[in-house]
Scaffold this active site. Structure first.
Site, PDB file in Angstrom:
ATOM      1  N   GLN A 102       0.838  -1.202   0.000  1.00  0.00           N
ATOM      2  CA  GLN A 102       0.000   0.000   0.000  1.00  0.00           C
ATOM      3  C   GLN A 102       0.877   1.257   0.000  1.00  0.00           C
ATOM      4  O   GLN A 102       1.692   1.462   0.909  1.00  0.00           O
ATOM      5  CB  GLN A 102      -0.951   0.029   1.201  1.00  0.00           C
ATOM      6  CG  GLN A 102      -2.067   1.048   0.947  1.00  0.00           C
ATOM      7  CD  GLN A 102      -2.904   1.381   2.153  1.00  0.00           C
ATOM      8  OE1 GLN A 102      -2.362   1.609   3.236  1.00  0.00           O
ATOM      9  NE2 GLN A 102      -4.210   1.442   1.987  1.00  0.00           N
ATOM     10  N   TYR A 183      -5.758  11.026   4.285  1.00  0.00           N
ATOM     11  CA  TYR A 183      -4.366  11.304   3.935  1.00  0.00           C
ATOM     12  C   TYR A 183      -4.295  12.106   2.627  1.00  0.00           C
ATOM     13  O   TYR A 183      -5.313  12.582   2.124  1.00  0.00           O
ATOM     14  CB  TYR A 183      -3.567  10.000   3.924  1.00  0.00           C
ATOM     15  CG  TYR A 183      -3.603   9.352   5.299  1.00  0.00           C
ATOM     16  CD1 TYR A 183      -2.977   9.972   6.385  1.00  0.00           C
ATOM     17  CD2 TYR A 183      -4.336   8.198   5.547  1.00  0.00           C
ATOM     18  CE1 TYR A 183      -3.048   9.436   7.667  1.00  0.00           C
ATOM     19  CE2 TYR A 183      -4.413   7.648   6.834  1.00  0.00           C
ATOM     20  CZ  TYR A 183      -3.766   8.277   7.885  1.00  0.00           C
ATOM     21  OH  TYR A 183      -3.845   7.764   9.154  1.00  0.00           O
ATOM     22  N   ARG A 230      -7.786   2.449  -2.767  1.00  0.00           N
ATOM     23  CA  ARG A 230      -8.633   2.388  -1.572  1.00  0.00           C
ATOM     24  C   ARG A 230      -9.280   3.742  -1.291  1.00  0.00           C
ATOM     25  O   ARG A 230      -8.601   4.779  -1.342  1.00  0.00           O
ATOM     26  CB  ARG A 230      -7.816   1.947  -0.358  1.00  0.00           C
ATOM     27  CG  ARG A 230      -8.683   1.607   0.851  1.00  0.00           C
ATOM     28  CD  ARG A 230      -7.883   0.851   1.908  1.00  0.00           C
ATOM     29  NE  ARG A 230      -8.740   0.090   2.783  1.00  0.00           N
ATOM     30  CZ  ARG A 230      -8.871   0.318   4.097  1.00  0.00           C
ATOM     31  NH1 ARG A 230      -8.184   1.270   4.682  1.00  0.00           N
ATOM     32  NH2 ARG A 230      -9.676  -0.429   4.826  1.00  0.00           N
ATOM     33  N   GLY A 316      -9.461  -6.521   9.146  1.00  0.00           N
ATOM     34  CA  GLY A 316      -8.328  -5.885   9.780  1.00  0.00           C
ATOM     35  C   GLY A 316      -8.061  -6.470  11.151  1.00  0.00           C
ATOM     36  O   GLY A 316      -7.227  -7.359  11.320  1.00  0.00           O
ATOM     37  N   ARG A 317      -8.823  -5.991  12.137  1.00  0.00           N
ATOM     38  CA  ARG A 317      -8.554  -6.410  13.518  1.00  0.00           C
ATOM     39  C   ARG A 317      -8.608  -7.923  13.687  1.00  0.00           C
ATOM     40  O   ARG A 317      -7.814  -8.494  14.434  1.00  0.00           O
ATOM     41  CB  ARG A 317      -9.506  -5.695  14.472  1.00  0.00           C
ATOM     42  CG  ARG A 317      -9.042  -4.256  14.745  1.00  0.00           C
ATOM     43  CD  ARG A 317     -10.071  -3.434  15.470  1.00  0.00           C
ATOM     44  NE  ARG A 317     -11.226  -3.215  14.615  1.00  0.00           N
ATOM     45  CZ  ARG A 317     -12.331  -2.592  14.999  1.00  0.00           C
ATOM     46  NH1 ARG A 317     -12.441  -2.138  16.237  1.00  0.00           N
ATOM     47  NH2 ARG A 317     -13.324  -2.415  14.153  1.00  0.00           N
TER      48      ARG A 317
HETATM   49  C1  8OZ Z   1      -4.198   3.805  12.294  1.00  0.00           C
HETATM   50  C2  8OZ Z   1      -3.113   4.458  12.825  1.00  0.00           C
HETATM   51  C3  8OZ Z   1      -2.233   5.101  11.987  1.00  0.00           C
HETATM   52  C4  8OZ Z   1      -2.439   5.099  10.629  1.00  0.00           C
HETATM   53  C5  8OZ Z   1      -5.095   4.529   8.026  1.00  0.00           C
HETATM   54  C6  8OZ Z   1      -2.726   4.288   7.779  1.00  0.00           C
HETATM   55  O1  8OZ Z   1      -6.056   4.835   8.756  1.00  0.00           O
HETATM   56  C7  8OZ Z   1      -3.737   4.418   8.614  1.00  0.00           C
HETATM   57  C8  8OZ Z   1      -3.529   4.438  10.088  1.00  0.00           C
HETATM   58  C9  8OZ Z   1      -4.407   3.797  10.937  1.00  0.00           C
HETATM   59  O2  8OZ Z   1      -5.242   4.330   6.819  1.00  0.00           O
END
Ligand code: 8OZ
Length: 357
Positions: A102, A183, A230, A316-317
């Site tokens: 990723q 992001y 994504r 995920g988890r």
């Molecule tokens: C949790 C903590 C830090 C980064 C994301 C890359 O939410 C993350 C991330 C998740 O996509």
């Protein structure tokens, strides 16, 4: 137990044959080697343990130092980082697994202490996010960002291109562009964080331009079926908002369909105000594979695939605490509980010491 056998069936993702429909979601774990931000033997062991996933999507991996926002996340911009990731891809492939990298740039979700020369994090616009990061000293408010000059954007696109090439050198099966969770790419997409007046801001067509520039750069390295993207269209995470997410993400997904990429991966986190988002409408704009993610159980995953709402489901988890998740689903076996305290950073504890059956 309703029939969940669909989860154990193989799936053709372009030129790759996935062993099952169970994807390991990208998961930030902050265990890269501090000095080099390279992947290491501990990480290779962790991914090897989870290689029975039909597909692993690696933790988010910064494409440049500027793209880093948290302590000890791995990079893919130096030779040492390429070598580190080779250990991971070799371990996963030795077990018969498949793994995509990723590609990540955090944009404004960063801190001056992580940035080149202690500078301000970069963003589409100089708008501070109300969100936190974590550093060596613990949680901290993110630093105020500066707005990127239009002339700087090709350099960042080039960083994605170089990272995509490095991913190939490191032996990955493909790459996923991280366009989700507030992001840099997501900051360009949504009008709460993008107030630009150049060709990268304003209309939806302009706000999706950076996402498409990045995807096209990656497509100069990888064949389309080996590229994923994504999104998290409704999620408010990292202080995100948009005035018309349905229109924005509809247009983005249509454009990604036009580029012929292999899959779209949707984090279905709901809006803060509980307003509905029509994920099924998005899916109708895309002809290749669809991966859904967000608190799925095996039962809901099977239902979703059987109903044609997704081809693959990412967990995920559940994959953190159950390295052999596909087998546990197959047997209807009990699942290990998650230890929240060891999620972000630390040792093998809460990382590679979860039991398999
Ligand atoms: C949790 C903590 C830090 C980064 C994301 C890359 O939410 C993350 C991330 C998740 O996509």
């Amino acid at each position: 137990m309703p029939d969940q056998s669909i989860l154990q069936t193989s799936f053709r993702l372009g030129s790759l044959e996935l062993a099952n429909r169970i994807v390991m979601a990208p998961l930030t774990r902050n265990r890269a080697t501090p000095e080099t931000l390279a992947a290491n033997d501990l990480m290779a062991h962790y991914y090897r343990q989870r290689a029975s996933a039909g597909l692993i999507i690696s933790e988010a991996t910064q494409i440049s130092q500027q793209g880093q926002g948290y302590i000890n996340t791995p990079g893919i911009y130096t030779p040492a980082q390429v070598e580190g990731w080779k250990k991971v891809t070799q371990a996963v492939h030795a077990e018969g697994g498949k793994i995509y990298l990723q590609l990540w740039h955090v944009g404004r979700v960063s801190h001056v202490s992580l940035q080149p020369d202690g500078g301000a994090p970069v963003a589409p616009s100089a708008i501070l996010a109300k969100t936190k990061t974590y550093l060596a000293q613990g949680f901290a408010e993110v630093s105020a960002p500066r707005a990127l000059e239009t002339s700087e954007i090709p350099g960042i696109v080039q960083d994605y291109y170089n990272a995509a090439q490095n991913a190939k050198l490191a032996g990955f099966d493909g790459v996923e562009v991280h366009g989700a969770n507030g992001y840099l790419i997501d900051q360009f997409l949504r009008d709460g964080s993008n107030h630009r007046t150049d060709s990268y801001g304003g209309s939806i067509e302009n706000r999706i331009r950076f996402a498409l520039d990045v995807t096209k750069a990656v497509l100069r390295v990888w064949e389309p079926s080996r590229v994923g993207f994504r999104i998290s269209p409704a999620s408010p995470a990292n202080d995100m908002q948009d005035s018309n997410p349905q229109a924005l993400f509809g247009q983005l997904v249509k454009a990604l369909d036009g580029l012929g990429i292999g899959y779209v991966h949707v984090n279905e986190a709901p809006a803060a105000d509980g307003s509905a988002f029509d994920f099924a409408a998005l899916r109708r704009h895309f002809r290749q594979a669809w991966i859904a993610n967000f608190n799925y159980t095996a039962e809901r995953a099977a239902e979703t695939i059987n109903a044609g709402r997704a081809d693959l489901i990412a967990f995920g988890r559940l994959f953190i605490s159950n390295p052999d998740l596909p087998r546990r689903f197959e047997l209807g076996a009990p699942l290990n509980a998650l230890d929240q305290a060891t999620l972000y950073g630390g040792t093998d504890k809460g990382y590679t010491d979860y039991s398999s059956l």
